[in-house]
Design a protein around this motif. Sequence first.
Motif, PDB file in Angstrom:
ATOM      1  N   PRO A   1      88.694 -83.235  20.152  1.00  0.00           N
ATOM      2  CA  PRO A   1      89.664 -82.306  19.566  1.00  0.00           C
ATOM      3  C   PRO A   1      89.748 -81.010  20.372  1.00  0.00           C
ATOM      4  CG  PRO A   1      87.597 -82.134  18.411  1.00  0.00           C
ATOM      5  CD  PRO A   1      87.393 -83.165  19.488  1.00  0.00           C
ATOM      6  N   ALA A   2      90.466 -80.039  19.856  1.00  0.00           N
ATOM      7  CA  ALA A   2      90.573 -78.757  20.547  1.00  0.00           C
ATOM      8  C   ALA A   2      89.257 -78.010  20.503  1.00  0.00           C
ATOM      9  CB  ALA A   2      91.688 -77.906  19.923  1.00  0.00           C
ATOM     10  N   GLY A   3      88.453 -78.202  19.467  1.00  0.00           N
ATOM     11  CA  GLY A   3      87.174 -77.519  19.324  1.00  0.00           C
ATOM     12  C   GLY A   3      87.252 -76.376  18.338  1.00  0.00           C
ATOM     13  N   GLY A   4      86.200 -76.225  17.509  1.00  0.00           N
ATOM     14  CA  GLY A   4      86.203 -75.185  16.492  1.00  0.00           C
ATOM     15  C   GLY A   4      87.284 -75.433  15.461  1.00  0.00           C
TER      16      GLY A   4
ATOM     17  N   THR B   1      76.845 -87.334  16.248  1.00  0.00           N
ATOM     18  CA  THR B   1      78.277 -87.174  16.479  1.00  0.00           C
ATOM     19  C   THR B   1      78.554 -86.918  17.955  1.00  0.00           C
ATOM     20  OG1 THR B   1      78.253 -84.787  15.980  1.00  0.00           O
ATOM     21  CG2 THR B   1      78.679 -86.307  14.156  1.00  0.00           C
ATOM     22  N   CYS B   2      79.694 -87.436  18.410  1.00  0.00           N
ATOM     23  CA  CYS B   2      80.091 -87.310  19.808  1.00  0.00           C
ATOM     24  C   CYS B   2      81.604 -87.467  19.892  1.00  0.00           C
ATOM     25  CB  CYS B   2      79.382 -88.364  20.667  1.00  0.00           C
ATOM     26  SG  CYS B   2      79.689 -90.067  20.143  1.00  0.00           S
TER      27      CYS B   2
ATOM     28  N   ASP C   1      92.901 -82.161  14.526  1.00  0.00           N
ATOM     29  CA  ASP C   1      92.676 -83.366  15.320  1.00  0.00           C
ATOM     30  C   ASP C   1      91.566 -84.250  14.767  1.00  0.00           C
ATOM     31  OD1 ASP C   1      94.549 -82.373  17.194  1.00  0.00           O
ATOM     32  OD2 ASP C   1      92.992 -81.162  18.151  1.00  0.00           O
ATOM     33  N   MET C   2      90.814 -83.758  13.788  1.00  0.00           N
ATOM     34  CA  MET C   2      89.631 -84.487  13.318  1.00  0.00           C
ATOM     35  C   MET C   2      89.908 -85.301  12.057  1.00  0.00           C
ATOM     36  SD  MET C   2      86.614 -81.628  13.641  1.00  0.00           S
ATOM     37  CE  MET C   2      86.539 -80.475  15.016  1.00  0.00           C
TER      38      MET C   2
ATOM     39  N   LEU D   1      83.652 -78.769  20.172  1.00  0.00           N
ATOM     40  CA  LEU D   1      82.773 -78.433  19.062  1.00  0.00           C
ATOM     41  C   LEU D   1      83.255 -78.865  17.681  1.00  0.00           C
ATOM     42  CD1 LEU D   1      82.225 -76.341  21.431  1.00  0.00           C
ATOM     43  CD2 LEU D   1      81.316 -74.848  19.644  1.00  0.00           C
ATOM     44  N   ILE D   2      82.382 -79.572  16.952  1.00  0.00           N
ATOM     45  CA  ILE D   2      82.503 -79.625  15.497  1.00  0.00           C
ATOM     46  C   ILE D   2      81.923 -78.338  14.926  1.00  0.00           C
ATOM     47  CG2 ILE D   2      81.689 -80.785  13.402  1.00  0.00           C
ATOM     48  CD1 ILE D   2      81.815 -83.414  14.860  1.00  0.00           C
TER      49      ILE D   2
END
Length: 349
Positions: free
Chosen positions: A61-64, A29-30, A70-71, A93-94
């Motif tokens: 995305p924003a992360g966390g 994933t990236c 956003d995902m 981060l995912i």
Amino acid sequence: MYEYELPNACLKLLRDMFHLQPGESIAITCDTESSMEIVEATAQAAVILGAKPLVLKIAAPAGGKAGDKDMPMEALINGIKSCDAWIEYNTKLIFYSTVYDKVIEDPNNRPRYMNQNGVHPELLVRNIGKVDNIMLNKFIMAMTEYTKNGKHMRVTAPNGMDIEFDNEPGREYLVADGFVGKNEIKMFPGQIAWAPRFETINGTIIVDGTLSPPLGAVKSPVKFTIEKGEIVKIEGGPDAQAFEEWLRSFNDPQMFRVAHLAYGFGPNAKLSGDIVEDERVWGCTEWGFGNVGGCLVSDIGEQGIPGACHSDGICLNCSVWIDGVQVLDKGVVVGPTPEIVQYARDLGK
């Protein structure tokens, strides 16, 4: 960059660390901020080994958990869960997101995983391609075992940091020893992370390395006063003010609570402003704030302690005592046993 060395490092990563087998599938994933050179080299290494890479690239995305909105959550969850292994190169981060929680929720049936958020070619070559992972594993596992058996800890640093806490007996440790077995969750090699008994954390944490997100390398130290595991005061210059404003922007009390700590034990890691490498600088301690992953506090619950986001702060050149026995002196391994000290010397530290 490193067009010759990078494929070798990725092959070492999948063959020696993931033990990826012919016919197995691996999710890579990236996002749009990730190094695609690494993504492509890893996919190529998987094919060389007879495995089947599945590259999943998303808009950053924003992360966390703040990035959940956003995902493409269901697509990511289903794609990753269907694979035997998962390596995360996402810059945002995912890890700690709801996607991550769903993928790893069954401890007996999940892809083996390594977190490599934001890794770039130089970092990968230096910290994996050029490290003796067998010796690093011996050192990390011995230091982990001694720390697990300890009850009370004190951490200081030359900048005035001084904090104490008790460990929670039986709590899981996230041990980045360089190898990923079936169903295991691992971080980039060179770190030992755990969550102590939160209400016993008292004193001062002074971040003089990196504070990310949102800052990166700090321009001046940021001082946190901690009482019973909670940030009660943040002091310093503009970085301290900016970080406090960032924490408050989530309107989430968990963002002001200590989530975990970690030793940094990357033999070739250097302070660069990249949190993945910075939190592995030899002899640092890294302190997390906000979301607590379930893998660290499974005794509390599989979903951990949810927080809107997560940030990590790096404290350099730390001294550490476990039940009164000194194990680090300003970042240098001095104990607790001659064997552990020798492992460190064999790693060039």
